[in-house]
Write a protein that holds these residues in place. Structure first.
Motif, short mmCIF file in Angstrom:
data_model
loop_
_atom_site.label_atom_id
_atom_site.label_comp_id
_atom_site.label_asym_id
_atom_site.label_seq_id
_atom_site.Cartn_x
_atom_site.Cartn_y
_atom_site.Cartn_z
N ALA A 6 74.67 15.95 31.85
CA ALA A 6 73.15 15.63 31.90
C ALA A 6 72.52 15.75 30.49
N ARG A 7 72.92 16.74 29.92
CA ARG A 7 72.16 17.18 28.65
C ARG A 7 72.17 15.94 27.63
N MET A 8 73.36 15.34 27.39
CA MET A 8 73.53 14.21 26.11
C MET A 8 72.53 13.14 26.11
N PRO A 9 72.73 12.54 27.60
CA PRO A 9 71.85 11.36 27.56
C PRO A 9 70.45 11.48 28.10
N LEU A 10 70.25 12.72 28.74
CA LEU A 10 68.82 12.96 29.12
C LEU A 10 67.96 13.53 28.33
N GLU A 11 68.37 14.41 27.67
CA GLU A 11 67.54 15.15 26.72
C GLU A 11 66.38 14.50 25.85
N PRO A 12 67.03 13.64 25.15
CA PRO A 12 66.09 13.06 24.10
C PRO A 12 65.18 11.97 24.92
N LEU A 13 65.65 11.65 25.91
CA LEU A 13 64.78 10.63 26.79
C LEU A 13 63.71 11.42 27.17
N LEU A 14 64.19 12.64 27.83
CA LEU A 14 62.67 13.36 28.40
C LEU A 14 61.81 14.03 27.59
N LEU A 15 62.35 14.44 26.40
CA LEU A 15 61.44 14.84 25.40
C LEU A 15 60.52 13.63 24.93
N GLU A 16 61.07 12.63 24.61
CA GLU A 16 60.24 11.50 24.35
C GLU A 16 59.01 11.11 25.41
N TYR A 17 59.53 11.08 26.60
CA TYR A 17 58.68 10.92 27.65
C TYR A 17 57.53 11.91 27.85
N GLY A 18 57.97 13.12 27.67
CA GLY A 18 56.90 14.13 27.68
C GLY A 18 56.02 14.12 26.65
N ARG A 19 56.38 13.47 25.48
CA ARG A 19 55.50 13.54 24.34
C ARG A 19 54.55 12.35 24.69
N ARG A 20 55.21 11.31 25.14
CA ARG A 20 54.21 10.15 25.58
C ARG A 20 53.17 10.18 26.52
N TYR A 21 53.82 11.05 27.59
CA TYR A 21 53.03 11.32 28.92
C TYR A 21 52.97 12.64 29.23
N PRO A 22 52.02 13.46 28.47
CA PRO A 22 51.96 14.80 28.66
C PRO A 22 51.39 15.13 30.11
N GLU A 23 50.68 14.38 30.61
CA GLU A 23 50.17 14.53 31.99
C GLU A 23 51.07 14.38 33.11
#
Length: 92
Positions: A6-23
Motif C-alpha cells: 500500500a505505501r508506494m502507490p497510496l502515500e503520495p496520492l493521499l498526501l496530495e489529496y489531504g493537501r487539496r481537501y483538508p476538511e
C-alpha cells in the motif's frame, strides 16, 4: 490492499489529496485477506489489475509497474523459467 504493497502507490496520492481537501477525513484500511468491500461499507478499494473482480469498475491510480525475475544462466539450466508470479513459489 496488502499493508506492504500500500505505501508506494497510496502515500503520495493521499498526501496530495489531504493537501487539496483538508476538511475531508480519510480512513485507510490495509488487509492481507480479500474482503467484501461493499458489504463492509467501504467507498473504494485498491487492487492489482489482475486481482480485480469482473463486476468492479477499475480506475488506474499509478503508472504500470514492471517486475523482473533475474537469475544466472546456470540457475535456469536446472530450473524452469517462471511464467506467472505463482511460479516463483517453486524457486529460491
Amino acid at each position: 490492499m496488502a499493508p506492504a504493497a500500500a505505501r508506494m502507490p497510496l502515500e503520495p496520492l493521499l498526501l496530495e489529496y489531504g493537501r487539496r481537501y483538508p476538511e475531508v477525513e480519510l480512513e485507510v484500511v490495509t488487509e492481507n485477506a480479500l474482503m467484501d468491500v461493499i458489504g463492509k461499507g467501504f467507498d473504494a478499494r485498491v487492487r492489482l489489475a489482475e486481482a480485480m473482480s469482473p463486476d468492479m469498475v477499475a480506475i488506474p491510480i499509478t503508472r504500470t509497474v514492471r517486475s523482473l525475475v533475474v537469475g544466472s544462466p546456470e540457475y535456469f539450466t536446472r530450473r524452469s523459467k517462471p511464467i506467472v508470479p505463482l511460479d516463483l513459489v517453486q524457486h529460491r
